[in-house]
Design an enzyme around this catalytic site. Structure first.
Site, short mmCIF file in Angstrom:
data_model
loop_
_atom_site.label_atom_id
_atom_site.label_comp_id
_atom_site.label_asym_id
_atom_site.label_seq_id
_atom_site.Cartn_x
_atom_site.Cartn_y
_atom_site.Cartn_z
N ASP A 1 0.87 -1.18 0.00
CA ASP A 1 0.00 0.00 0.00
C ASP A 1 0.90 1.23 0.00
OD1 ASP A 1 -2.25 1.83 0.50
OD2 ASP A 1 -3.33 0.04 1.11
N HIS B 1 2.38 2.02 -3.14
CA HIS B 1 1.48 2.96 -3.81
C HIS B 1 1.99 4.40 -3.76
CE1 HIS B 1 -2.19 0.04 -3.19
NE2 HIS B 1 -1.17 -0.51 -3.84
#
Length: 410
Positions: free
Chosen positions: A222, A245
């Protein structure tokens, strides 16, 4: 006393002094009293629960009161120690050093706690030791609702503190949260989880100010770093991100509170094979908020999907709000960002029609990873400036907004 005896006494004094210096450690520059976890009947091997031993050692170290300014140290020496979810709370009687030189291992599977190791209400905490915090997330990634999983390391209301030379791996969900903290420096840490591990953010910051994240390597499934509402005066420098991310501000605007992130600097960072580079994300709702005073500078992107992105229509769910975001994005600077993009849109700025973004672009050189593809920019409701000779496609993108405004005046 003869010169020979005098020299011998001096040598013995130096020898004893060095022994004392080596056997002691420094906390915030002062000699510390050491509390060794092994002296509390801790058992190495990773099979026996050491939570009570750790709590007792923490209590003694935290309550120890030495001369003014002198601190204590809780030492975790080499070995693997199983520890259940635990809270290590202050206030303490002086600076305290949590020195992990071994491996602290979380129990496998899910727990009912929202944290694994939670440091609370402490001033003058140092976490270091070149050790490992192993959350054992691989035991739950494939089967458990992430909302029921514990964050690996939590700092809640911690001030004037630092984390350094520490490794956090395999988070069940977020690896490290900083909440309600002030003047915390995180330096030379490693956070590691596979790209496929769900919701395993590296560092999350909220309602905190004066936070520095320096010279660290973060790879996760993430966001490498997420700055949530209440983040103020945040400095991120020398961070390597990937997989993951990217570095995000938000998401914001999902609740009725006035979300605000201000005074953020991200510089001298490298992104490799990430799904985003530097990202600001807000929901398209009527909830107001502010992102202001943000500078992204001297950043290198290698094979990144969305190197520069503002998404004011963010919604990771199936049913998304229909409307315009009311989070205002002002004074955002992108300076000297170079590298390669896996997506055709190297710059993607999708802002609110009711609250246009105000940005500045300078020295942007982003090319497609495929030399046969021309990188382009996409903009909506963006105003600001772009340096003409270095960011020509971004400049054209910004001019679209200027022309639209002029046409509405006619």
């Amino acid at each position: 006393m003869s010169l020979i005896n005098f020299a011998r006494e001096i040598r013995n004094f130096i020898f004893i002094f060095v022994l004392l210096l080596v056997s002691s450690q420094l906390v915030h520059g002062k000699v510390a009293k050491i509390f060794n976890l092994k002296d509390y009947d801790a058992v190495v091997g990773g099979q026996v629960d050491n939570s009570q031993a750790l709590l007792k050692a923490w209590a003694d170290a935290c309550n120890w009161k030495g001369p003014t300014g002198y601190g204590s140290q809780l030492l975790i020496s080499a070995g693997v120690y199983l520890v259940q979810p635990i809270k290590l709370a202050g206030p303490c009687n002086g600076p305290i050093n949590f020195r992990n030189s071994g491996v602290l291992r979380a129990p496998p599977g899910s727990t009912h706690a929202d944290h694994w190791i939670n440091f609370q209400y402490i001033d003058g905490l140092t976490v270091d030791g070149h050790g490992v915090f192993d959350s054992q997330g691989q035991t739950v990634w494939h089967k458990t609702d992430p909302s029921q999983l514990p964050t690996a390391i939590c700092f809640d209301f911690v001030t004037n503190s630092k984390v350094q030379h520490t490794k956090i791996i395999n988070g069940k969900t977020t690896h490290f949260t900083i909440f309600g903290c002030e003047n915390v420096t995180v330096n030379r840490i490693i956070i590691s989880a596979p790209e496929t591990s769900p919701n395993t953010d590296g560092v999350k910051i909220a309602y905190s100010k004066g936070i520095k994240l320096l010279d660290s390597n973060i790879g996760s499934g993430d966001d490498c770093v997420a700055m949530l509402t209440g983040s103020n005066n945040i400095s991120i420098a020398g961070v390597t991100c990937g997989p993951g991310h990217g570095v995000s501000i938000g998401s914001m605007g999902s609740s009725s509170n006035f979300d605000q992130v201000t005074k953020v600097t991200v510089q001298n960072c490298t992104f490799t094979n990430t799904s985003n580079g530097v990202r600001i994300k807000t929901w398209a709702t009527e909830h107001r908020g502010l992102v202001s005073g943000v500078t992204y500078q001297d950043i290198y992107m290698h094979n990144v999907d969305n190197p520069i992105i503002i998404d004011q229509n963010y919604c990771p769910e199936k049913d998304c709000p229909k409307g315009n975001s009311h989070v205002q994005i002002n004074d955002v600077k992108y300076v000297n960002i170079k590298g390669t993009s896996r997506a055709q849109y190297a710059v993607n700025l999708q802002c609110s029609a009711t609250n246009p973004c105000n940005v500045e672009l300078k020295d942007i050189d982003l090319t497609d990873s495929d030399p046969k593809v021309q990188s382009v920019a996409s903009c909506s409701n963006v105003k600001g400036t772009a340096e003409e000779d270095t960011v020509q496609f971004q400049l054209a993108c910004l001019r679209l907004y200027e022309k639209a405004v002029e046409s509405r005046k006619l």
